[in-house]
Scaffold this motif. Structure first.
Motif, PDB file in Angstrom:
ATOM      1  N   ALA A 121      13.221  -5.454  -0.245  1.00 23.28           N
ATOM      2  CA  ALA A 121      12.066  -6.325  -0.474  1.00 23.28           C
ATOM      3  C   ALA A 121      10.936  -6.002   0.502  1.00 23.28           C
ATOM      4  CB  ALA A 121      12.490  -7.790  -0.338  1.00 23.28           C
ATOM      5  N   ALA A 122      11.282  -5.728   1.743  1.00 21.75           N
ATOM      6  CA  ALA A 122      10.254  -5.401   2.741  1.00 21.75           C
ATOM      7  C   ALA A 122       9.584  -4.073   2.436  1.00 21.75           C
ATOM      8  CB  ALA A 122      10.872  -5.371   4.134  1.00 21.75           C
ATOM      9  N   LEU A 123      10.322  -3.141   1.876  1.00 21.78           N
ATOM     10  CA  LEU A 123       9.733  -1.849   1.519  1.00 21.78           C
ATOM     11  C   LEU A 123       8.655  -2.023   0.449  1.00 21.78           C
ATOM     12  CD1 LEU A 123       9.870   1.158   2.068  1.00 21.78           C
ATOM     13  CD2 LEU A 123      11.608   1.341   0.310  1.00 21.78           C
ATOM     14  N   VAL A 124       8.912  -2.906  -0.497  1.00 25.06           N
ATOM     15  CA  VAL A 124       7.902  -3.200  -1.519  1.00 25.06           C
ATOM     16  C   VAL A 124       6.691  -3.878  -0.880  1.00 25.06           C
ATOM     17  CG1 VAL A 124       7.444  -4.569  -3.596  1.00 25.06           C
ATOM     18  CG2 VAL A 124       9.587  -3.319  -3.381  1.00 25.06           C
ATOM     19  N   LEU A 125       6.932  -4.825   0.027  1.00 28.84           N
ATOM     20  CA  LEU A 125       5.818  -5.506   0.693  1.00 28.84           C
ATOM     21  C   LEU A 125       5.016  -4.567   1.584  1.00 28.84           C
ATOM     22  CD1 LEU A 125       7.494  -8.909   1.581  1.00 28.84           C
ATOM     23  CD2 LEU A 125       5.818  -8.442  -0.198  1.00 28.84           C
ATOM     24  N   TRP A 126       5.689  -3.662   2.294  1.00 25.74           N
ATOM     25  CA  TRP A 126       4.966  -2.684   3.124  1.00 25.74           C
ATOM     26  C   TRP A 126       4.114  -1.772   2.242  1.00 25.74           C
ATOM     27  CZ3 TRP A 126       4.067  -3.459   7.921  1.00 25.74           C
ATOM     28  CH2 TRP A 126       5.009  -4.016   8.779  1.00 25.74           C
ATOM     29  N   THR A 127       4.643  -1.396   1.083  1.00 26.18           N
ATOM     30  CA  THR A 127       3.902  -0.522   0.177  1.00 26.18           C
ATOM     31  C   THR A 127       2.677  -1.224  -0.392  1.00 26.18           C
ATOM     32  OG1 THR A 127       5.970   0.573  -0.408  1.00 26.18           O
ATOM     33  CG2 THR A 127       4.113   0.928  -1.872  1.00 26.18           C
ATOM     34  N   ILE A 128       2.833  -2.476  -0.790  1.00 29.97           N
ATOM     35  CA  ILE A 128       1.695  -3.235  -1.310  1.00 29.97           C
ATOM     36  C   ILE A 128       0.652  -3.444  -0.222  1.00 29.97           C
ATOM     37  CG2 ILE A 128       1.007  -5.501  -2.190  1.00 29.97           C
ATOM     38  CD1 ILE A 128       3.674  -5.547  -3.716  1.00 29.97           C
ATOM     39  N   SER A 129       1.107  -3.747   0.986  1.00 35.09           N
ATOM     40  CA  SER A 129       0.146  -3.960   2.068  1.00 35.09           C
ATOM     41  C   SER A 129      -0.568  -2.667   2.455  1.00 35.09           C
ATOM     42  CB  SER A 129       0.831  -4.582   3.283  1.00 35.09           C
ATOM     43  OG  SER A 129       1.818  -3.719   3.783  1.00 35.09           O
TER      44      SER A 129
END
Length: 107
Positions: free
Chosen positions: A35-43
């Protein structure tokens, strides 16, 4: 700091984990990391690279402080998942900077 603290952060946090709580890390940490990998990518799409890398670097201090405060194993697993996912951010910008030829222009 990122590369030096990489192996140190999980070792300090996992030092106090019992065998029964190891199941929490086996399940929660990979889910939090995904989940954090997706959030880091979006950010990364909306935040400047230098600010994003600075935030990821400062976030590395949170797991180092966990042993000094009372925390649950789930919180430690989620924290390590989020911090572990930020490693990919540093790798991406490092290779991107070396392929461009100048990391200073990227940051």
């Amino acid at each position: 700091l990122c590369y030096m603290s990489g192996p140190l952060i999980p070792a300090i946090t996992l030092a106090n984990v019992s065998a029964a709580d190891a199941e929490v890390f086996a399940v929660v940490r990979p889910l939090a990391q995904a989940a954090a990998l997706v959030l880091w990518t979006i950010s990364a799409c909306f935040v400047a690279p230098n600010l994003l890398m600075a935030a990821a670097l400062l976030l590395r201090f949170v797991p180092l402080l966990l042993p000094f405060f009372g925390h649950t194993q789930v919180l430690a697993a989620v924290t390590l998942g989020i911090v572990g996912a930020s490693d990919y951010l540093f790798l991406y910008y490092s290779f991107m900077g070396s392929s461009v030829g100048d990391v200073a222009t990227l940051a």
